[in-house]
Design an enzyme around this catalytic site. Structure first.
Site, mmCIF file in Angstrom:
data_model
loop_
_atom_site.group_PDB
_atom_site.id
_atom_site.type_symbol
_atom_site.label_atom_id
_atom_site.label_comp_id
_atom_site.label_asym_id
_atom_site.label_seq_id
_atom_site.Cartn_x
_atom_site.Cartn_y
_atom_site.Cartn_z
ATOM 1 N N HIS A 1 29.600 -20.935 48.029
ATOM 2 C CA HIS A 1 28.281 -21.077 48.658
ATOM 3 C C HIS A 1 28.335 -20.932 50.177
ATOM 4 O O HIS A 1 27.293 -20.829 50.834
ATOM 5 C CB HIS A 1 27.681 -22.430 48.274
ATOM 6 C CG HIS A 1 26.181 -22.469 48.360
ATOM 7 N ND1 HIS A 1 25.383 -21.352 48.288
ATOM 8 C CD2 HIS A 1 25.318 -23.504 48.511
ATOM 9 C CE1 HIS A 1 24.119 -21.691 48.389
ATOM 10 N NE2 HIS A 1 24.046 -22.995 48.538
ATOM 11 N N ARG A 2 29.520 -20.889 50.754
ATOM 12 C CA ARG A 2 29.640 -20.614 52.189
ATOM 13 C C ARG A 2 29.345 -19.145 52.489
ATOM 14 O O ARG A 2 28.965 -18.799 53.614
ATOM 15 C CB ARG A 2 31.058 -20.950 52.678
ATOM 16 C CG ARG A 2 31.426 -22.413 52.608
ATOM 17 C CD ARG A 2 32.898 -22.620 52.919
ATOM 18 N NE ARG A 2 33.766 -21.920 51.953
ATOM 19 C CZ ARG A 2 35.095 -21.905 52.012
ATOM 20 N NH1 ARG A 2 35.718 -22.550 52.996
ATOM 21 N NH2 ARG A 2 35.809 -21.254 51.107
#
Length: 216
Positions: A187-188
């Site tokens: 999700h980064r």
């Protein structure tokens, strides 16, 4: 390594499904006509071809973070790892330049790497340089699962077992062969909207076939 990945990477998983009725009929037709013992026409080569198409369209999925986790490296090559179940656990051999290979070439290479994996003959170079991984557990079972991202990659596709389902289409029920699948991602790097676009596009490619069967 996977434990470290689970702890270090903020995982999110997107679940979806695809109608692969036409695709499986095509596969069975080719399987009957196949004369090459080194070509086992499973569904996996089609999945790899579809993934390569999407990686070209959505380059953020074909990337990795550098050691500082501050810079994103976009890759211009398409090496796809394939998780193989062996008596000693899962290993992930890599098909290099998968986007340049035909469906039959992919099938032949998958067979070769799978045999090497089960005979413990994989070399370190057979498992290096992956950009994206596909973990297919459809031959074992299960409906959905949450695969763990294989660093330095930023996403992994989990394939579950396809089943016949009654689907309501055009005011009537029709028997369709439905494939459940899961996309886990870092999700980064990847946000939920892009993940949803990926899974939607993957389903479209498997259902419509034209684009992934151009290079048989």
């Amino acid at each position: 390594l996977l434990q470290q990945a689970w702890q270090a990477i903020p995982h999110v998983t997107q679940f979806d499904k695809a109608d692969i009725t036409k695709l499986d009929k095509m596969r069975l037709h080719w399987k009957e006509a196949n004369k090459d013992d080194l070509v086992k026409l499973s569904l996996l080569p089609f999945f790899i071809k579809a993934v390569c198409i999407i990686l070209k369209e959505m380059p953020q999925f074909n990337s990795s973070l550098d050691v500082s986790s501050k810079n994103l490296i976009l890759k211009k090559y398409f090496n796809v790892g394939v998780a193989v179940d062996t008596p000693n656990g899962l290993v992930v051999p890599v098909i290099n330049n998968a986007s340049k290979k035909s469906i039959k070439e992919l099938a032949r290479e998958i067979n070769t790497l799978s045999v090497k994996a089960r005979k413990k003959k994989l070399l370190p170079t057979d498992m290096e340089g992956g950009c994206f991984t596909i973990s297919s557990l459809g031959g074992i079972g299960g409906t959905y699962f949450t695969p763990i991202v294989n660093p330095p990659e930023v996403a992994i596709l989990g394939i579950s077992r396809a089943n016949n389902k009654q689907v309501y289409i055009a005011d009537k029920f029709k028997k369709c062969y439905i494939l459940p699948f899961s996309l886990s991602y870092d999700h980064r790097v990847i946000d939920g909207a892009d993940a949803a676009r990926f899974t939607t596009r993957f389903g479209q490619l498997l259902s419509n076939l034209e684009e992934i069967t151009e290079s048989l």
